[in-house]
Design an enzyme around this catalytic site. Structure first.
Site, PDB file in Angstrom:
ATOM      1  N   SER A 187       0.847  -1.187   0.000  1.00 18.51           N
ATOM      2  CA  SER A 187       0.000   0.000   0.000  1.00 18.51           C
ATOM      3  C   SER A 187       0.884   1.238   0.000  1.00 18.51           C
ATOM      4  CB  SER A 187      -0.880  -0.007   1.258  1.00 18.51           C
ATOM      5  OG  SER A 187      -1.516   1.235   1.468  1.00 18.51           O
ATOM      6  N   TYR A 232      -2.376  -0.784  10.283  1.00 18.82           N
ATOM      7  CA  TYR A 232      -2.365  -1.113   8.861  1.00 18.82           C
ATOM      8  C   TYR A 232      -1.024  -0.729   8.229  1.00 18.82           C
ATOM      9  CZ  TYR A 232      -3.825  -1.210   3.949  1.00 18.82           C
ATOM     10  OH  TYR A 232      -3.924  -1.476   2.605  1.00 18.82           O
TER      11      TYR A 232
END
Length: 244
Positions: free
Chosen positions: A132, A145
């Site tokens: 990401s 995350y």
């Protein structure tokens, strides 16, 4: 033959469909059994679906066993499965961090360990780990995350160094905002609707799928240990306000 995790919807489903259109046989895995089975049925006889908890080493063994039994060889692994939420670090819990690491990091770790011996015996392969933008820069609210996605980036580089001599390539993909169920389908589609992104639109799962397909193919045969940003230009800098 490709294994794609988290393939019941979103990016994983797009990747599996694209692989199949280009002639690959695909094993789709996910915890979402009904949705995953439907995607595999849509793809046709060259696809199989299996329920799969990526944080479980024994589940990984079952996935690889099925793939070999049905298709004989594993050429590609896409570690796409992931979970996400946003929470400030002072509100995050050790339990929350542990949960997200088990899926996002340990899922990729188990996957690499499960397929690498087969790929080594077959003379090589390609592993694509979905990270990401949160694995390239700090983002408020992404303590858990972001930590998991930075870790996936590091795992990718180490795996590339250790497995390269066997012809196994390992790369990471770092999407920006992509319109998938994981982030709630909260974006308005169409050109010009996302003014903070240089290309002025949110990403589509198929955008990521095309990059993953390239990294899985022989066209990227001299690429390993590299992170690929696919974000419509978001990492390039600050977009100036639209002049009115």
């Amino acid at each position: 033959m490709a294994i794609v995790t988290g393939a019941a919807r979103g990016q994983g489903a797009a990747e599996a469909r694209l692989f199949a259109r280009r002639g690959a046989r695909v094993v789709l895995t996910d915890l979402l059994e009904d949705e995953g089975a439907r995607v595999a049925e849509e793809i046709g006889p060259e696809a199989r679906f299996v329920r799969h908890d990526v944080s479980s080493a024994s589940d990984w063994a079952a996935v690889v066993e099925l793939a070999v039994r049905e298709f004989g060889v594993v050429d590609v692994l896409v570690n796409n499965a992931g979970i996400m939420w946003t929470k400030p670090i002072l509100e995050e819990t050790p339990e929350g961090l542990d949960r997200i690491l088990k899926v996002n990091l340990f899922g990729a770790f188990h996957g690499i360990r499960a397929v690498a011996p087969l790929m080594r015996a077959n003379g090589g392969g390609s592993i694509v780990n979905i990270s990401s933008l949160a694995g390239l820069q700090g983002i408020p609210g992404h303590a858990a995350y972001g930590s998991s996605k930075w870790a996936v980036r590091g795992l990718t580089k180490t795996a590339a160094l250790e497995l390269g001599e066997y012809g196994i390539r390992v790369n990471s993909v770092h999407p920006g905002a992509v319109d998938t169920p994981m982030i709630g389908n909260r974006f308005t589609r169409g050109p010009g609707n996302f003014p903070t992104v240089p290309l002025r639109r949110v990403g589509e799962p198929e955008d990521v799928g095309e990059l993953v397909a390239f990294l899985a193919s022989d066209a990227s045969s001299w690429i390993t240990g590299t992170e690929f940003v696919i974000d419509g230009g978001s990492m390039a800098g600050i977009v100036p306000p639209v002049q009115g």
